[in-house]
Design a protein around this motif. Structure first.
Motif, PDB file in Angstrom:
ATOM      1  N   ASN A  83       8.479  -3.231 -93.032  1.00  0.00           N
ATOM      2  CA  ASN A  83       7.253  -4.006 -93.181  1.00  0.00           C
ATOM      3  C   ASN A  83       7.589  -5.493 -93.064  1.00  0.00           C
ATOM      4  OD1 ASN A  83       4.768  -5.045 -93.784  1.00  0.00           O
ATOM      5  ND2 ASN A  83       4.762  -4.401 -95.917  1.00  0.00           N
ATOM      6  N   VAL A  84       7.065  -6.150 -92.055  1.00  0.00           N
ATOM      7  CA  VAL A  84       7.323  -7.570 -91.838  1.00  0.00           C
ATOM      8  C   VAL A  84       6.046  -8.395 -91.950  1.00  0.00           C
ATOM      9  CG1 VAL A  84       9.399  -7.240 -90.453  1.00  0.00           C
ATOM     10  CG2 VAL A  84       7.179  -7.258 -89.336  1.00  0.00           C
ATOM     11  N   ASP A  85       5.030  -7.844 -92.610  1.00  0.00           N
ATOM     12  CA  ASP A  85       3.782  -8.596 -92.797  1.00  0.00           C
ATOM     13  C   ASP A  85       4.063  -9.824 -93.645  1.00  0.00           C
ATOM     14  OD1 ASP A  85       2.387  -6.723 -91.355  1.00  0.00           O
ATOM     15  OD2 ASP A  85       1.745  -5.585 -93.121  1.00  0.00           O
ATOM     16  N   GLY A  86       3.590 -10.961 -93.181  1.00  0.00           N
ATOM     17  CA  GLY A  86       3.763 -12.209 -93.916  1.00  0.00           C
ATOM     18  C   GLY A  86       5.104 -12.877 -93.719  1.00  0.00           C
ATOM     19  N   VAL A  87       5.971 -12.312 -92.911  1.00  0.00           N
ATOM     20  CA  VAL A  87       7.275 -12.919 -92.656  1.00  0.00           C
ATOM     21  C   VAL A  87       7.152 -13.793 -91.416  1.00  0.00           C
ATOM     22  CG1 VAL A  87       9.699 -12.492 -92.130  1.00  0.00           C
ATOM     23  CG2 VAL A  87       8.476 -10.953 -93.671  1.00  0.00           C
ATOM     24  N   GLU A  88       7.446 -15.068 -91.580  1.00  0.00           N
ATOM     25  CA  GLU A  88       7.359 -16.007 -90.463  1.00  0.00           C
ATOM     26  C   GLU A  88       8.565 -15.846 -89.540  1.00  0.00           C
ATOM     27  OE1 GLU A  88       4.948 -18.242 -89.705  1.00  0.00           O
ATOM     28  OE2 GLU A  88       3.764 -17.347 -91.314  1.00  0.00           O
ATOM     29  N   PRO A  89       8.373 -15.998 -88.234  1.00  0.00           N
ATOM     30  CA  PRO A  89       9.513 -15.954 -87.304  1.00  0.00           C
ATOM     31  C   PRO A  89      10.482 -17.099 -87.598  1.00  0.00           C
ATOM     32  CG  PRO A  89       7.427 -15.866 -86.131  1.00  0.00           C
ATOM     33  CD  PRO A  89       7.108 -16.156 -87.551  1.00  0.00           C
ATOM     34  N   MET A  90      11.768 -16.840 -87.398  1.00  0.00           N
ATOM     35  CA  MET A  90      12.786 -17.845 -87.690  1.00  0.00           C
ATOM     36  C   MET A  90      13.583 -18.177 -86.432  1.00  0.00           C
ATOM     37  SD  MET A  90      14.284 -16.317 -91.312  1.00  0.00           S
ATOM     38  CE  MET A  90      15.817 -16.038 -90.537  1.00  0.00           C
ATOM     39  N   PRO A 121      16.387 -22.979 -92.935  1.00  0.00           N
ATOM     40  CA  PRO A 121      15.138 -23.572 -92.458  1.00  0.00           C
ATOM     41  C   PRO A 121      15.381 -24.956 -91.855  1.00  0.00           C
ATOM     42  CG  PRO A 121      15.211 -23.526 -94.867  1.00  0.00           C
ATOM     43  CD  PRO A 121      16.440 -22.835 -94.374  1.00  0.00           C
ATOM     44  N   MET A 122      14.902 -25.145 -90.649  1.00  0.00           N
ATOM     45  CA  MET A 122      15.032 -26.440 -89.977  1.00  0.00           C
ATOM     46  C   MET A 122      13.977 -26.548 -88.895  1.00  0.00           C
ATOM     47  SD  MET A 122      18.113 -26.192 -87.314  1.00  0.00           S
ATOM     48  CE  MET A 122      19.395 -25.172 -87.703  1.00  0.00           C
TER      49      MET A 122
END
Length: 95
Positions: free
Chosen positions: A45-52, A57-58
């Motif tokens: 389940n990847v709902d709500g996971v932002e692409p990286m 984080p940058m």
């Protein structure tokens, strides 16, 4: 998805890999295991996971999209046999 022996031979042919007939069942099993793992990943389940773009984080490095001559037009045109106002002159070849 399941891979049969004919598909293993085709993949080997497309990859230009020499595969003996005795190796086909082993490779078939390995390819089927890989595909089973990929199918297992689709269940996460990847709902709500932002692409990286990275694990840290940058912000993406961006530059302004500016049209310019690169600042070296004289150096670029220096080796041209014929030029005019920083344009290459070529002989007419089609009437």
């Amino acid at each position: 998805m399941s891979v049969d022996a004919a598909t293993v031979r085709r993949i080997a042919h497309l990859a230009r890999i020499a595969v003996d007939e005795a190796e086909v069942p082993h490779l078939q099993g390995e390819l089927n295991a890989i595909l089973a793992f990929v199918e297992q990943l689709s269940e996460v389940n990847v709902d709500g996971v932002e692409p990286m773009t990275s694990v840290t984080p940058m912000e993406m490095k961006k530059r302004p999209d500016l049209v310019n001559d690169g600042g070296i037009a004289d150096e670029v045109i220096a080796n041209a046999p014929a030029s005019d106002n920083h344009f290459f002159l070529v002989p007419k070849v089609v009437e």
